[in-house]
Design a protein around this motif. Structure first.
Motif, PDB file in Angstrom:
ATOM      1  N   GLN A 106     -82.481 -22.089  48.347  1.00 52.57           N
ATOM      2  CA  GLN A 106     -82.340 -21.537  46.987  1.00 52.57           C
ATOM      3  C   GLN A 106     -83.174 -20.284  46.783  1.00 52.57           C
ATOM      4  OE1 GLN A 106     -81.202 -24.731  43.732  1.00 52.57           O
ATOM      5  NE2 GLN A 106     -83.327 -24.917  44.345  1.00 52.57           N
ATOM      6  N   GLN A 107     -84.105 -20.028  47.722  1.00 51.97           N
ATOM      7  CA  GLN A 107     -84.941 -18.833  47.724  1.00 51.97           C
ATOM      8  C   GLN A 107     -85.963 -18.806  46.588  1.00 51.97           C
ATOM      9  OE1 GLN A 107     -82.234 -15.480  47.962  1.00 51.97           O
ATOM     10  NE2 GLN A 107     -81.723 -15.934  50.080  1.00 51.97           N
ATOM     11  N   GLU A 108     -86.246 -19.960  45.990  1.00 46.98           N
ATOM     12  CA  GLU A 108     -87.361 -20.058  45.054  1.00 46.98           C
ATOM     13  C   GLU A 108     -88.600 -20.614  45.758  1.00 46.98           C
ATOM     14  OE1 GLU A 108     -86.558 -21.326  40.842  1.00 46.98           O
ATOM     15  OE2 GLU A 108     -84.682 -22.000  41.750  1.00 46.98           O
TER      16      GLU A 108
ATOM     17  N   ASN B 141     -76.912 -30.829  29.468  1.00 49.57           N
ATOM     18  CA  ASN B 141     -78.304 -31.137  29.805  1.00 49.57           C
ATOM     19  C   ASN B 141     -79.225 -29.920  29.711  1.00 49.57           C
ATOM     20  OD1 ASN B 141     -78.417 -34.101  31.026  1.00 49.57           O
ATOM     21  ND2 ASN B 141     -76.486 -33.166  31.649  1.00 49.57           N
ATOM     22  N   HIS B 142     -78.813 -28.937  28.933  1.00 51.43           N
ATOM     23  CA  HIS B 142     -79.672 -27.777  28.652  1.00 51.43           C
ATOM     24  C   HIS B 142     -80.050 -27.003  29.912  1.00 51.43           C
ATOM     25  CE1 HIS B 142     -79.858 -29.547  24.678  1.00 51.43           C
ATOM     26  NE2 HIS B 142     -80.358 -30.648  25.198  1.00 51.43           N
ATOM     27  N   GLN B 143     -79.083 -26.750  30.750  1.00 49.02           N
ATOM     28  CA  GLN B 143     -79.220 -25.918  31.940  1.00 49.02           C
ATOM     29  C   GLN B 143     -79.982 -26.638  33.063  1.00 49.02           C
ATOM     30  OE1 GLN B 143     -77.383 -23.156  31.980  1.00 49.02           O
ATOM     31  NE2 GLN B 143     -76.825 -23.687  29.879  1.00 49.02           N
TER      32      GLN B 143
ATOM     33  N   MET C 196     -85.954 -28.632  42.170  1.00 52.90           N
ATOM     34  CA  MET C 196     -84.683 -29.325  41.941  1.00 52.90           C
ATOM     35  C   MET C 196     -83.543 -28.341  42.201  1.00 52.90           C
ATOM     36  SD  MET C 196     -85.741 -31.283  38.411  1.00 52.90           S
ATOM     37  CE  MET C 196     -84.294 -32.345  38.388  1.00 52.90           C
ATOM     38  N   GLY C 197     -82.499 -28.832  42.863  1.00 49.24           N
ATOM     39  CA  GLY C 197     -81.411 -27.942  43.233  1.00 49.24           C
ATOM     40  C   GLY C 197     -80.641 -27.397  42.041  1.00 49.24           C
ATOM     41  N   ARG C 198     -80.151 -26.188  42.200  1.00 43.51           N
ATOM     42  CA  ARG C 198     -79.230 -25.587  41.235  1.00 43.51           C
ATOM     43  C   ARG C 198     -77.857 -25.473  41.886  1.00 43.51           C
ATOM     44  NH1 ARG C 198     -83.503 -21.601  39.744  1.00 43.51           N
ATOM     45  NH2 ARG C 198     -84.167 -22.023  37.615  1.00 43.51           N
ATOM     46  N   TRP C 199     -76.811 -25.702  41.098  1.00 43.21           N
ATOM     47  CA  TRP C 199     -75.464 -25.640  41.630  1.00 43.21           C
ATOM     48  C   TRP C 199     -75.095 -24.233  42.075  1.00 43.21           C
ATOM     49  CZ3 TRP C 199     -71.032 -27.179  43.594  1.00 43.21           C
ATOM     50  CH2 TRP C 199     -69.927 -26.327  43.491  1.00 43.21           C
ATOM     51  N   SER C 200     -74.553 -24.116  43.255  1.00 44.45           N
ATOM     52  CA  SER C 200     -73.794 -22.945  43.687  1.00 44.45           C
ATOM     53  C   SER C 200     -72.957 -23.401  44.871  1.00 44.45           C
ATOM     54  CB  SER C 200     -74.691 -21.761  44.092  1.00 44.45           C
ATOM     55  OG  SER C 200     -75.154 -21.892  45.418  1.00 44.45           O
ATOM     56  N   ALA C 201     -71.801 -22.794  45.027  1.00 43.95           N
ATOM     57  CA  ALA C 201     -70.896 -23.201  46.104  1.00 43.95           C
ATOM     58  C   ALA C 201     -71.541 -22.977  47.470  1.00 43.95           C
ATOM     59  CB  ALA C 201     -69.587 -22.431  45.992  1.00 43.95           C
TER      60      ALA C 201
ATOM     61  N   THR D 113     -82.255 -36.744  51.463  1.00 44.05           N
ATOM     62  CA  THR D 113     -82.901 -36.702  50.152  1.00 44.05           C
ATOM     63  C   THR D 113     -81.869 -36.314  49.101  1.00 44.05           C
ATOM     64  OG1 THR D 113     -85.027 -36.055  51.100  1.00 44.05           O
ATOM     65  CG2 THR D 113     -84.726 -35.644  48.760  1.00 44.05           C
ATOM     66  N   LEU D 114     -81.751 -37.126  48.065  1.00 44.28           N
ATOM     67  CA  LEU D 114     -80.815 -36.836  46.974  1.00 44.28           C
ATOM     68  C   LEU D 114     -81.217 -35.539  46.284  1.00 44.28           C
ATOM     69  CD1 LEU D 114     -78.458 -37.792  45.144  1.00 44.28           C
ATOM     70  CD2 LEU D 114     -80.169 -39.007  43.780  1.00 44.28           C
ATOM     71  N   ASP D 115     -80.250 -34.677  46.052  1.00 41.94           N
ATOM     72  CA  ASP D 115     -80.534 -33.398  45.397  1.00 41.94           C
ATOM     73  C   ASP D 115     -79.734 -33.289  44.100  1.00 41.94           C
ATOM     74  OD1 ASP D 115     -81.645 -30.853  45.018  1.00 41.94           O
ATOM     75  OD2 ASP D 115     -80.057 -29.869  46.147  1.00 41.94           O
ATOM     76  N   LEU D 116     -78.531 -32.753  44.154  1.00 43.37           N
ATOM     77  CA  LEU D 116     -77.744 -32.590  42.927  1.00 43.37           C
ATOM     78  C   LEU D 116     -77.063 -33.888  42.528  1.00 43.37           C
ATOM     79  CD1 LEU D 116     -75.893 -29.188  43.497  1.00 43.37           C
ATOM     80  CD2 LEU D 116     -78.155 -29.585  42.534  1.00 43.37           C
ATOM     81  N   LEU D 117     -77.043 -34.140  41.242  1.00 44.07           N
ATOM     82  CA  LEU D 117     -76.298 -35.257  40.657  1.00 44.07           C
ATOM     83  C   LEU D 117     -75.614 -34.692  39.422  1.00 44.07           C
ATOM     84  CD1 LEU D 117     -77.691 -38.841  40.016  1.00 44.07           C
ATOM     85  CD2 LEU D 117     -76.158 -37.705  38.435  1.00 44.07           C
ATOM     86  N   ARG D 118     -74.302 -34.516  39.526  1.00 39.10           N
ATOM     87  CA  ARG D 118     -73.556 -33.863  38.450  1.00 39.10           C
ATOM     88  C   ARG D 118     -72.406 -34.762  38.012  1.00 39.10           C
ATOM     89  NH1 ARG D 118     -77.657 -31.729  38.803  1.00 39.10           N
ATOM     90  NH2 ARG D 118     -78.137 -29.520  39.125  1.00 39.10           N
TER      91      ARG D 118
END
Length: 230
Positions: free
Chosen positions: A18-20, A156-158, A164-169, A201-206
């Motif tokens: 994610q480069q953060e 969920n207010h962004q 924590m992961g952020r969605w991107s393809a 490790t669980l990351d995104l849950l959408r």
């Protein structure tokens, strides 16, 4: 590279995609450490990515971390510290505070049997009766995942980011992805995992609102089955 990231003992190190956060080596050290810089804090995640580090090596790493943070005019912080690292930090005068416990499941021993799993079995039954089907995605349904991710983010207010992961393809392409569909064939939820040499490790849950009760439970249990097989 992706193979090098997956070869590391810590699956969460893949957050660097994610480069953060970054993998850094402290001064005079070849050991990598997952790290991120906030306005006033240098945060180190977990422990140095070296197996079998001695107490002295951990103490040395903490000293180097303190100097790095001071050079940056930041405070040093450990997050998700291992028990051995927390003990070494406490011995050096750090303040160690318990803030949470992570759920760790062993796929080889996990079972749905027993009274303590009764609620989980009911949740899974709800998902089945509601027509939910789950699977591990090979060809990702990116457009549908985008729709679910945006709906979740709005409700969920962004997304938070950082640890924590952020969605991107592009981001989820390098992960294990499990999808859930309604009986009408619509994607209603998905989860993603960082997959490393020794752990997932669980990351995104959408998930969309008004999704059938038990859907997320079904996704996690299905992921456990695949992890067990591997």
């Amino acid at each position: 590279t992706e193979p090098a990231l997956r070869a590391l003992p810590c699956a969460e190190a893949q957050l660097v995609r994610q480069q953060e956060l970054h993998l850094i080596a402290l001064r005079d050290s070849s050991a990598l450490w997952l790290s991120g810089a906030l306005a006033h804090v240098r945060v180190m995640f977990g422990a140095p990515l070296t197996s079998g580090a001695s107490a002295q090596q951990l103490a040395t790493a903490l000293g180097r971390l303190t100097r790095l943070a001071r050079d940056e005019a930041r405070l040093p912080c450990l997050y998700k510290a291992t028990p051995r690292l927390a003990a070494a930090a406490r011995a050096q005068g750090w303040t160690v505070l318990p803030v949470a416990k992570e759920a760790v499941l062993d796929p080889q021993t996990f079972s749905l049997a027993g009274a303590e799993r009764a609620r989980l079995r009911r949740k899974l039954a709800h998902a089945r009766k509601g027509g939910i089907t789950v699977q591990m995605a090979t060809a990702l349904p990116v457009a549908a995942m985008e729709r679910v991710a945006q709906a979740w983010s709005s409700a969920n207010h962004q997304e938070r980011g950082f640890s924590m992961g952020r969605w991107s393809a592009d981001y989820v392409t390098g992960q294990r992805v499990f999808t859930a569909y309604t009986d009408a064939g619509e994607l209603c939820a998905f989860v993603t995992f960082h997959a490393a040499r020794d752990e997932w490790t669980l990351d995104l849950l959408r998930v969309v609102e008004r999704c059938t009760d038990g859907t997320i439970y079904a996704l996690i249990c299905h992921a456990l089955e695949h992890a067990r097989a591997e």
